[in-house]
Design a protein around this motif. Sequence first.
Motif, mmCIF file in Angstrom:
data_model
loop_
_atom_site.group_PDB
_atom_site.id
_atom_site.type_symbol
_atom_site.label_atom_id
_atom_site.label_comp_id
_atom_site.label_asym_id
_atom_site.label_seq_id
_atom_site.Cartn_x
_atom_site.Cartn_y
_atom_site.Cartn_z
ATOM 1 N N ILE A 251 -0.532 -9.009 -21.323
ATOM 2 C CA ILE A 251 -1.717 -8.260 -21.724
ATOM 3 C C ILE A 251 -2.222 -7.529 -20.487
ATOM 4 O O ILE A 251 -2.548 -8.157 -19.473
ATOM 5 C CB ILE A 251 -2.813 -9.180 -22.272
ATOM 6 C CG1 ILE A 251 -2.311 -9.926 -23.517
ATOM 7 C CG2 ILE A 251 -4.071 -8.387 -22.601
ATOM 8 C CD1 ILE A 251 -3.278 -10.976 -24.029
ATOM 9 N N MET A 252 -2.276 -6.211 -20.579
ATOM 10 C CA MET A 252 -2.736 -5.417 -19.442
ATOM 11 C C MET A 252 -4.258 -5.468 -19.348
ATOM 12 O O MET A 252 -4.956 -5.700 -20.343
ATOM 13 C CB MET A 252 -2.272 -3.969 -19.600
ATOM 14 C CG MET A 252 -0.771 -3.819 -19.794
ATOM 15 S SD MET A 252 0.203 -4.340 -18.376
ATOM 16 C CE MET A 252 0.104 -2.880 -17.355
ATOM 17 N N PRO A 253 -4.815 -5.231 -18.158
ATOM 18 C CA PRO A 253 -6.275 -5.212 -18.008
ATOM 19 C C PRO A 253 -6.920 -4.089 -18.820
ATOM 20 O O PRO A 253 -6.250 -3.123 -19.216
ATOM 21 C CB PRO A 253 -6.472 -4.972 -16.500
ATOM 22 C CG PRO A 253 -5.187 -5.356 -15.866
ATOM 23 C CD PRO A 253 -4.129 -5.038 -16.876
ATOM 24 N N GLN A 254 -8.204 -4.235 -19.048
ATOM 25 C CA GLN A 254 -8.945 -3.187 -19.737
ATOM 26 C C GLN A 254 -8.890 -1.876 -18.949
ATOM 27 O O GLN A 254 -8.906 -1.872 -17.724
ATOM 28 C CB GLN A 254 -10.418 -3.582 -19.895
ATOM 29 C CG GLN A 254 -10.680 -4.700 -20.888
ATOM 30 C CD GLN A 254 -12.147 -5.091 -20.916
ATOM 31 O OE1 GLN A 254 -12.877 -4.856 -19.958
ATOM 32 N NE2 GLN A 254 -12.578 -5.707 -22.011
ATOM 33 N N HIS A 255 -8.817 -0.767 -19.683
ATOM 34 C CA HIS A 255 -8.944 0.574 -19.104
ATOM 35 C C HIS A 255 -7.854 0.896 -18.086
ATOM 36 O O HIS A 255 -8.073 1.724 -17.195
ATOM 37 C CB HIS A 255 -10.325 0.747 -18.442
ATOM 38 C CG HIS A 255 -11.460 0.200 -19.237
ATOM 39 N ND1 HIS A 255 -11.706 0.591 -20.542
ATOM 40 C CD2 HIS A 255 -12.405 -0.731 -18.929
ATOM 41 C CE1 HIS A 255 -12.771 -0.066 -21.010
ATOM 42 N NE2 HIS A 255 -13.206 -0.885 -20.055
ATOM 43 N N ALA A 256 -6.681 0.284 -18.223
ATOM 44 C CA ALA A 256 -5.597 0.529 -17.264
ATOM 45 C C ALA A 256 -4.608 1.536 -17.834
ATOM 46 O O ALA A 256 -3.405 1.278 -17.920
ATOM 47 C CB ALA A 256 -4.895 -0.781 -16.922
ATOM 48 N N MET A 257 -5.095 2.705 -18.226
ATOM 49 C CA MET A 257 -4.265 3.696 -18.913
ATOM 50 C C MET A 257 -3.116 4.195 -18.035
ATOM 51 O O MET A 257 -1.964 4.216 -18.460
ATOM 52 C CB MET A 257 -5.132 4.879 -19.360
ATOM 53 C CG MET A 257 -6.226 4.501 -20.369
ATOM 54 S SD MET A 257 -5.566 3.673 -21.847
ATOM 55 C CE MET A 257 -4.583 5.015 -22.528
#
Length: 454
Positions: A251-257
């Motif tokens: 699961i990638m961190p939030q807002h890591a576009m």
Amino acid sequence: MRFVVDQQVEDIEMPENLKLNTFLQEFHSNCTHPECGFGFYGFAFGQSPFPVPRLVQGALIKNAHKGEYAAVSGIPELRNAISKYNKHYFGIDVSPDRIFVGPGTKELIFNLLEILHGTVILPTPAWLGYLPQIRFLKKNYHMLPTRANKKIAPQDLRKLALRLQDRQKILILNNPHNPTGMLYDKSELEAIADVCRELNIAVISDEIYAQTTYEFSKFVSMGKIYPEGTFVTNGLSKSHAAGGYRLGYVIMPQHAMDLKAQFKKILATEYTSVTTPIQHAAVAGFEISREMDEYFEVTRNIHHIMGDYTYHALSSIDGVKATKPESTFYLLADFNGFSSVLHEAKINTSQKLSEALIVHPYHTAIVGGDSLVLERNDFSARIAFVDYDGAQVFDEYIENKPKNASDRIEFVKNNAPKIVSGIQMIEKFFNDLKQQTLPTLQTRSTEIITTKLP
């Protein structure tokens, strides 16, 4: 033609648990003593002994014909299932587009270390797979020793991070923890997260043992505490007893576009996608169902019973200390109380202790402290308490669930006799060590090991 191997590959060693497993197989076939026929007391190789859930097996059979390539990030059905799974069990509200599927968490952690710039902070003791990856990638790293409770202290993390000049640091946090079986609680994670926010520390939170937490309500994911800076990895291998399926997720961190685009590029370059039938099988494992809930409950309760027995049995040996596991199927046994007699026997490193315990008449396999990123002369060892027939024990638990403490002890004695006898053999080893003439013990140990150990 003579081929030249790259030096950084030459410098990587076979993981100690796999090396020991190979050695045990070879030594067993070569040991001629009549007592060798029974096998070994296997405390070294950490693999869930239970059968893969029937739902997962059935889904694999049903989807075995699907030979097409899957999407790099994972099939939509699986990413949706993982999203719902994390919200249901761990309270993490994560959209499927933050989830990437890979061939096991080991590979995904390697991929994360490839793309993340910065010095790695590795708490010790540690799972034996992290350091070889860090070295292979030529990453700068620093060890962060744990305190007496076998957990890192936020103030120690802060002190170390302040010494590092990198704009970004990377903390590998294994929770629940291999090899100690310990669990960080919510307040401990919050204190660590405060330091990480202050000093720009990214966290790779390896949560592969989350579902094995004995009192499951106590597990808290770092992804919930520090969502903007945490990469959460998990998968099928421990919770679903499906290590051979080789399926994990991050699961990638939030807002890591921007980071997600870079990560996808790496996955596509290295392995295209995870096996399509396996992904469809995993959907069944991650979907919320009564059958999966029962499977998790039964397996974690059995791990709890085995862990309690192993902890108390080892702790009752004079001179031995052990961590009391709250999760996983491991604990860390501390044999440093025998340091003086071990040194007298020319057993000067944890590796030599592991070797001495393998040979006849002890036949006991452990993973020594130097493989756990401890000092070579630290006589600690990881003890995996899974040496039993998982399918048989699973059924026995359902039919005759232990009702009290004495029932739990009898359950272990009746269903895991090799765990019971193996601990007795560890006690015998240290008693013999204190009583025997030292040259005899040393000769017996080195004579076989030096000719057979790979």
